[in-house]
Design an enzyme around this catalytic site. Structure first.
Site, PDB file in Angstrom:
ATOM      1  N   CYS A  85      39.849  45.482  43.531  1.00 12.98           N
ATOM      2  CA  CYS A  85      39.171  44.319  44.103  1.00 12.98           C
ATOM      3  C   CYS A  85      39.576  44.102  45.568  1.00 12.98           C
ATOM      4  O   CYS A  85      39.209  44.880  46.431  1.00 12.98           O
ATOM      5  CB  CYS A  85      39.433  43.085  43.229  1.00 12.98           C
ATOM      6  N   HIS A 175      38.133  44.466  37.868  1.00  8.47           N
ATOM      7  CA  HIS A 175      39.539  44.335  37.449  1.00  8.47           C
ATOM      8  C   HIS A 175      39.802  45.140  36.173  1.00  8.47           C
ATOM      9  O   HIS A 175      39.445  44.695  35.083  1.00  8.47           O
ATOM     10  CB  HIS A 175      39.880  42.860  37.213  1.00  8.47           C
ATOM     11  N   GLU A 177      42.642  45.574  34.821  1.00  6.24           N
ATOM     12  CA  GLU A 177      43.839  45.072  34.129  1.00  6.24           C
ATOM     13  C   GLU A 177      43.530  44.009  33.084  1.00  6.24           C
ATOM     14  O   GLU A 177      44.372  43.701  32.251  1.00  6.24           O
ATOM     15  CB  GLU A 177      44.861  44.541  35.157  1.00  6.24           C
TER      16      GLU A 177
END
Ligand code: XMP
Length: 519
Positions: A85, A175, A177
């Site tokens: 990002c 993202h 994660e």
């Protein structure tokens, strides 16, 4: 001093809310990782000598002249880099691409098209496929820096994933994660294992060995004292330190009389019986109960308990002739210096107590062997050290104990009533096989009495509230949705078995706006 595995990943934090999750995913891939704020990334890089770098997201904009920047030394290192990002945008901004302020950002679930092969997709994604990801960006990359090629795109981000194979720099707009990117953990694993070439051999067995050597080096022939709270963290820290330095460690368990049913016996038998570790068991319940008489303000209770705990602990430390070190079960989330873009000091909602203040008072240094670990990793280490599952998997329990689950004045009698109700509730939760699905469950004894009828008689007794929440870190929480039959079974048992309670209610408040504990 920190453990220094030769294979590690440096995560540069630009202030995203979810940077910690990157560290977790990398560790789940068997690779050690540490987070450093971007302002300290250069020093961390020199110290860690990592094998790869991950750049986090951020609420900032690269278009802002004061926006955070990637330290040049990282860009010049020749190491593999993954930008996430803001990490992607800052790579493009600093390497000669272009980023544009978005009028319409992309927030939430999105789908990306896989247009080309990429080392990150190894064994995972193929050309022509579509995959769900989680986007959260206003700005976006509109032109690539030299040497980069696009490998995936979404409706809102033409450069959803980009690659520079020669330099081994990869970046994505979404993202990986967060759990809402279902393959995100595998993408990160591909980066650390496949691109950075790490073997994934960071295990708790390895951690245990390195830490033991490190504790021996730090402590030398000094004396260490460890306050056990009955919780998992201090117990794991104590067992690990004992393995390293044996009798140079003294464990002190201060029993304030506000523990759960059977808890003190469990701690004592675990240490003295199971591990054969000497333990000083101080029954200070009279001191605590006397001091709590007439105290009903939550902060006053917390402050009294915190201070008295330290006084008792200090007395015990003096009895053994003092100590050079104080051992604590501090965890990684307490240590990470996240970058805050919101500014301003945070408000104290509750004063959490630990044995803070003691090290300076007694001139002791700290031994904190769990500083690099997340809670679930501490549990893994506990199992590795041979702590029984039933102990390792226990729900968190606050330092002030049952005192903050008895709104109003605390007394021995009230604590006894609550202990019994709490034990019934937890027994039912275990019997239903729900214990591990719940972050924390407990009963609260209210200072409210209501009228009831039992047999032919009128009752006038306390109300008991039941609380159960799911959470990942205690910072936010959701209520656990028990079915009605379960709750009514628990209510019936508590009212029948616990004298002093004639009504049971269930707490339906999430956090925020509530907190997990009632005080
Ligand atoms: P709250 O009530 O603030 O609790 O939502 C969040 C988590 O922290 C625990 N807690 C404490 N733990 N000392 C502790 O060691 C304390 O004083 C303390 N107060 C709350 C709480 O049980 C929950 O897990």
């Amino acid at each position: 001093m920190t453990v220094q595995p030769s294979d590690s990943i440096l995560i540069v934090d630009f202030g995203s809310q979810v940077t910690q999750l990157i560290a977790r995913r990398v560790r789940e891939a068997g690779v050690y990782s540490e987070i450093a704020p971007f302002t300290m990334a250069e020093a961390a890089f020199e110290r860690m000598q990592p094998k790869g770098i991950i750049l986090s997201g951020s609420p900032a904009s690269v278009l802002d002249a004061n926006g955070p920047r990637i330290p040049q030394v990282l860009l010049d290192s020749g190491l593999p880099i993954l930008g996430i990002c803001y990490g992607q945008q800052s790579l493009m901004h600093q390497l000669g691409g272009e980023v544009t302020g978005g009028d319409a950002g992309e927030f939430g679930r999105a789908f990306i098209d896989i247009n080309d092969t990429c080392a990150l997709f190894n064994g995972l994604w193929s050309i022509g496929e579509k995959h769900q990801v989680w986007m959260s960006h206003g700005d976006k990359v509109t032109s690539l820096a030299p040497g980069f090629r696009p490998v995936a795109s979404s409706a809102g981000a033409p450069f959803a994933v980009i690659a520079n194979d020669e330099k081994r720099i990869y970046a994505m707009q979404f993202h990986p994660e967060v759990v809402h990117t279902p393959d995100g953990g595998k993408l990160l694993k591909n980066f650390v294992r496949h691109v950075c070439g790490l073997t994934g051999d960071w295990t708790m067995a390895e951690f245990r060995k390195t830490k033991i050597a490190e504790i021996r080096e730090q402590v030398g022939s000094g004396k260490v004292i460890c306050g056990l709270s009955g919780g998992v963290d201090s117990a794991v820290a104590a067992v690990l330190i004992h393995e390293a330095i044996g009798e140079q460690l003294t464990c002190v368990y201060v029993d304030h009389g506000l523990m759960r049913m059977g808890e003190s016996e469990q701690v004592v038998s675990l240490f003295r019986g199971h591990f054969n570790i000497p333990l000083v068991h101080v029954d200070a319940s009279t001191l605590f109960m006397k001091g709590l008489e007439g105290v009903s303000d939550p902060e006053a209770k917390r402050k009294f308990i915190g201070k008295t705990f330290i006084d008792v602990f200090e007395d015990e430390a003096k009895k053994i002739g003092g100590a050079d070190f104080l051992a604590q079960g501090t965890l990684y989330p307490d240590v990470i210096e996240s970058v805050s873009f919101t500014g301003g000091p945070s408000v104290t909602i509750k004063s959490h107590h630990n044995v803070g203040g003691l090290p300076e008072r007694m001139n002791m240094k700290l031994v904190e062997p769990l500083r690099e670990l997340f809670k679930d990793e501490v549990r893994d280490l506990g199992r590795e050290l041979g702590l029984p599952d039933i102990f390792v998997g226990r729900h968190p329990f606050p330092g002030p104990g049952l005192a903050i689950r008895i709104p109003g004045e605390v007394s021995r009698e009230r604590a006894d009533i609550l202990r019994k109700a709490d034990a019934v509730y937890l027994e039912e939760i275990r019997n239903a096989g729900l214990y591990d699905a719940i972050w924390q469950a407990f009963a609260v004894l209210l200072p409210v009495k209501t009228v009831g009828v039992m047999g032919d008689g009128r009752t006038y007794d306390h109300v008991c509230a039941l609380r159960a929440v799911t959470s990942t870190d205690g910072m936010t929480a959701d209520i656990y949705p028990f079915d009605a039959a379960f709750l009514s079974r628990v209510a019936t048992r508590i009212i029948n078995e616990v004298k002093g309670i004639n009504r049971v209610v269930y707490d339906y408040t999430s956090k925020p706006p509530g907190t997990i504990e009632w005080e």
